[in-house]
Design an enzyme around this catalytic site. Structure first.
Site, mmCIF file in Angstrom:
data_model
loop_
_atom_site.group_PDB
_atom_site.id
_atom_site.type_symbol
_atom_site.label_atom_id
_atom_site.label_comp_id
_atom_site.label_asym_id
_atom_site.label_seq_id
_atom_site.Cartn_x
_atom_site.Cartn_y
_atom_site.Cartn_z
ATOM 1 N N GLY A 1 0.824 -1.199 0.000
ATOM 2 C CA GLY A 1 0.000 0.000 0.000
ATOM 3 C C GLY A 1 0.857 1.247 0.000
ATOM 4 O O GLY A 1 2.025 1.222 -0.396
ATOM 5 N N SER A 2 0.290 2.329 0.478
ATOM 6 C CA SER A 2 0.966 3.624 0.424
ATOM 7 C C SER A 2 2.102 3.693 1.438
ATOM 8 O O SER A 2 2.100 3.011 2.463
ATOM 9 C CB SER A 2 -0.028 4.751 0.699
ATOM 10 O OG SER A 2 -0.381 4.782 2.071
ATOM 11 N N THR A 3 3.068 4.559 1.138
ATOM 12 C CA THR A 3 4.203 4.744 2.049
ATOM 13 C C THR A 3 3.780 5.299 3.408
ATOM 14 O O THR A 3 4.240 4.784 4.444
ATOM 15 C CB THR A 3 5.264 5.629 1.382
ATOM 16 O OG1 THR A 3 5.827 4.910 0.265
ATOM 17 C CG2 THR A 3 6.379 5.995 2.354
ATOM 18 N N GLY B 1 2.345 2.451 5.337
ATOM 19 C CA GLY B 1 3.402 1.505 5.653
ATOM 20 C C GLY B 1 4.306 1.979 6.771
ATOM 21 O O GLY B 1 4.731 1.195 7.628
ATOM 22 N N GLU C 1 5.686 -3.437 1.101
ATOM 23 C CA GLU C 1 5.861 -3.072 -0.313
ATOM 24 C C GLU C 1 5.037 -1.818 -0.541
ATOM 25 O O GLU C 1 3.808 -1.863 -0.558
ATOM 26 C CB GLU C 1 5.412 -4.222 -1.219
ATOM 27 C CG GLU C 1 5.954 -4.122 -2.633
ATOM 28 C CD GLU C 1 5.007 -3.392 -3.560
ATOM 29 O OE1 GLU C 1 5.267 -2.199 -3.797
ATOM 30 O OE2 GLU C 1 4.038 -3.993 -4.035
ATOM 31 N N CYS D 1 1.868 0.008 -8.593
ATOM 32 C CA CYS D 1 2.922 0.566 -7.739
ATOM 33 C C CYS D 1 4.196 0.846 -8.524
ATOM 34 O O CYS D 1 4.957 1.759 -8.181
ATOM 35 C CB CYS D 1 3.204 -0.361 -6.560
ATOM 36 S SG CYS D 1 3.608 -2.050 -7.027
ATOM 37 N N GLU E 1 3.576 10.297 -5.532
ATOM 38 C CA GLU E 1 2.869 9.224 -6.236
ATOM 39 C C GLU E 1 1.408 9.631 -6.451
ATOM 40 O O GLU E 1 0.673 9.885 -5.500
ATOM 41 C CB GLU E 1 2.931 7.929 -5.432
ATOM 42 C CG GLU E 1 2.309 6.747 -6.147
ATOM 43 C CD GLU E 1 2.434 5.448 -5.362
ATOM 44 O OE1 GLU E 1 2.699 4.408 -5.987
ATOM 45 O OE2 GLU E 1 2.255 5.481 -4.133
#
Length: 500
Positions: A251-253, A256, A273, A307, A404
């Site tokens: 998923g998104s940073t 994460g 990831e 991604c 992103e």
């Protein structure tokens, strides 16, 4: 009606969605959420509600983790031979393919992606990956080592390592490839002997729930694969649960990073990831048509909701206009519409919230001075459709270059030499992937080690293989999905030293 339309209508009438309100799947049974709360599942092409799935709370999470823990520690599953785990995974792959029409229908209904892509990637490649991981179940191994222990001199030692399943896994998956990425996590975890609590995105829970049913049909014992649906509260309860041994998240940073901080409290193992802003580099000698087509597919595939999408294009200045104009031409030619229409080339983005996010980036790009060669606006008046967009006249400091977007939006910038483009490519907080387009393989080989990316493609983009690890540098995450690296991430490495 076409054959595909007839099949989809029959699936809707008699298949998984014959009941539009679905429960969690815990310990082999469908269970209503403790709170009685549900979230709407919306078709992004029509903006209509098509189903409801639970908005689970900590009580539902507790039930799922308890079921997974019991199955892991003392059950038929915990005593199962590796060869039998292999057999069950292979049977699951057969059922995924057998139910491919239904699974691809559910993927398109909940996410908007093209049904042909869902059939090929989420179902077809997903089933292949399960078979690949089935083979690993019987090949997990340790090593014997030659020790140099010298005390006391009269004693000899025998030393070895063994890999053991890490335990109960929390698999948290995104909405862009809901079934495929669920399988990326579930299959290696089960191959090693772990048990799983799978949490799908609240936008796309349907295929995860159907997968759990298929796993039970394949012969996996109750409690081995559980599914809890919900939004942020559900994820927080799962990540912070002391009964979870490993978290695998895609998923998104920002999410994460939050998961990583929470995991440290319980020293929970993690694979994260995360986001990407992948550069696609077109060198001076590259073929214009090949590079432009590759760049278009690198960003517009799955509406840019990938991604590793090639969302930054760097083209040698001598070919910049030719390449960007061709990418724009391809974008303008794409048919936009429902993923159920086999002639559609670009579907909707996944949700109203994400649509507004992408449109916000387009507005920011205009405010910062970028120019749209094509696109830059909504398509139509209904559904979450965004026209494929090619932005030029951008600078490295712009948000559309640094952040992103996760939509059908690409930013193109020129460069003059290789040293410059390597610096441009690496000037990003992300490092998930990159691609180089050139026939000068000597130059390519020198560039590959210098790109800060977990994957580098040459004359292709977004090409994945079950055997090839996927993961990033920098803010793109920690750990790897796919390949042997994924198997090892679901194990603990134990050292054994025996005096003999």
């Amino acid at each position: 009606m076409t054959l595909a339309q007839t099949t989809n209508a029959e699936i809707l009438r008699t298949g998984f969605l014959a009941r539009r309100q679905r429960g969690n799947f815990i310990n082999g049974l469908e269970q209503e959420p403790h709170s009685g709360k549900y979230l709407a599942v919306v078709d992004p092409a029509s903006e209509l509600q098509v189903a409801q799935a639970p908005d689970s709370d900590r009580h539902d999470v507790n039930d799922a983790v308890a079921a997974a823990r019991a199955a892991f520690e003392d059950s038929e599953w915990s005593r199962m031979r590796p060869a039998d785990r292999e057999r069950l995974l292979f049977q699951l792959s057969v059922l995924i393919e057998k139910n491919g029409d239904e699974l691809s229908f559910l993927e398109t209904l909940q996410s908007g992606k093209l049904q042909g892509i869902a059939r090929a990637v989420d179902v077809g490649a997903g089933a292949e990956f399960v078979r690949y991981m089935a083979g690993w179940a019987t090949k997990i191994e340790g090593q014997t080592l030659q020790p140099s222990i010298g005390f006391p001199p009269s004693v000899q030692y025998h030393t070895w390592t063994r890999r053991e399943p890490v335990g109960v896994v929390a698999a948290i998956v995104p909405w862009n490839f809901p079934l495929a990425i669920a399988l990326w996590k579930v299959a290696p975890a089960l191959a090693t002997g772990c048990t799983v609590v799978l949490k799908p995105s609240p936008e796309t829970p349907l295929t995860a729930l159907r997968l759990a049913e298929l796993a039970l049909e394949a012969g996996f014992p109750p409690g081995v694969l559980n599914v809890v649906c919900g939004a942020g509260e559900t994820g927080a309860a799962l990540v912070g649960h002391p009964g979870i041994n490993k978290i695998s998240f895609t998923g998104s940073t920002p999410t994460g990073q939050a998961i990583g901080r929470m995991a440290v409290d319980n020293m929970t193992r993690t694979t994260l990831e995360l986001g990407g802003k992948s550069p696609l580099i077109v060198l001076e000698d590259a073929d214009i048509q090949q590079a432009a087509f590759g760049a278009a597919m690198g960003i517009f595939f799955n509406q840019g909701q990938v991604c590793t999408a090639g969302s930054r294009i760097y083209v040698h200045r001598k070919k910049f206009d030719a390449v960007t104009q061709e990418v724009a031409r391809i974008a303008q030619s794409m048919k936009i519409g429902s993923g159920f229409d086999p002639t559609t080339q670009l579907g909707p983005v996944v949700s109203k919230r994400h649509f507004e996010r992408v449109m916000g980036y387009l507005e920011t790009a205009r405010e910062e001075g970028a120019t749209a060669l094509t696109g830059g606006e909504r398509s139509g008046t209904a559904g979450y459709f965004v026209k494929p967009t090619v932005l030029v006249n951008a600078s490295a400091s712009m948000r559309v270059v640094q952040e992103e977007i996760f939509g059908p939006v690409v930013v193109a910038m020129p460069f003059d030499d290789v040293e410059e483009v390597i610096q441009m490519a690496n000037t990003s907080p992300y490092g998930l992937a990159a691609s180089i387009w050139s026939n000068n393989l000597s130059q390519v080989h020198r560039m590959v080690p210098r790109l800060q990316a977990g994957t580098v493609w040459v004359n292709c983009h977004n090409m994945l293989d079950s055997n090839l690890p996927l993961g990033g540098y920098k803010h793109s995450g920690v750990g790897k999905d796919l390949g042997r690296a994924s198997i090892e991430s679901y194990t603990e490495l134990k050292s054994v030293c025996m005096a003999v």
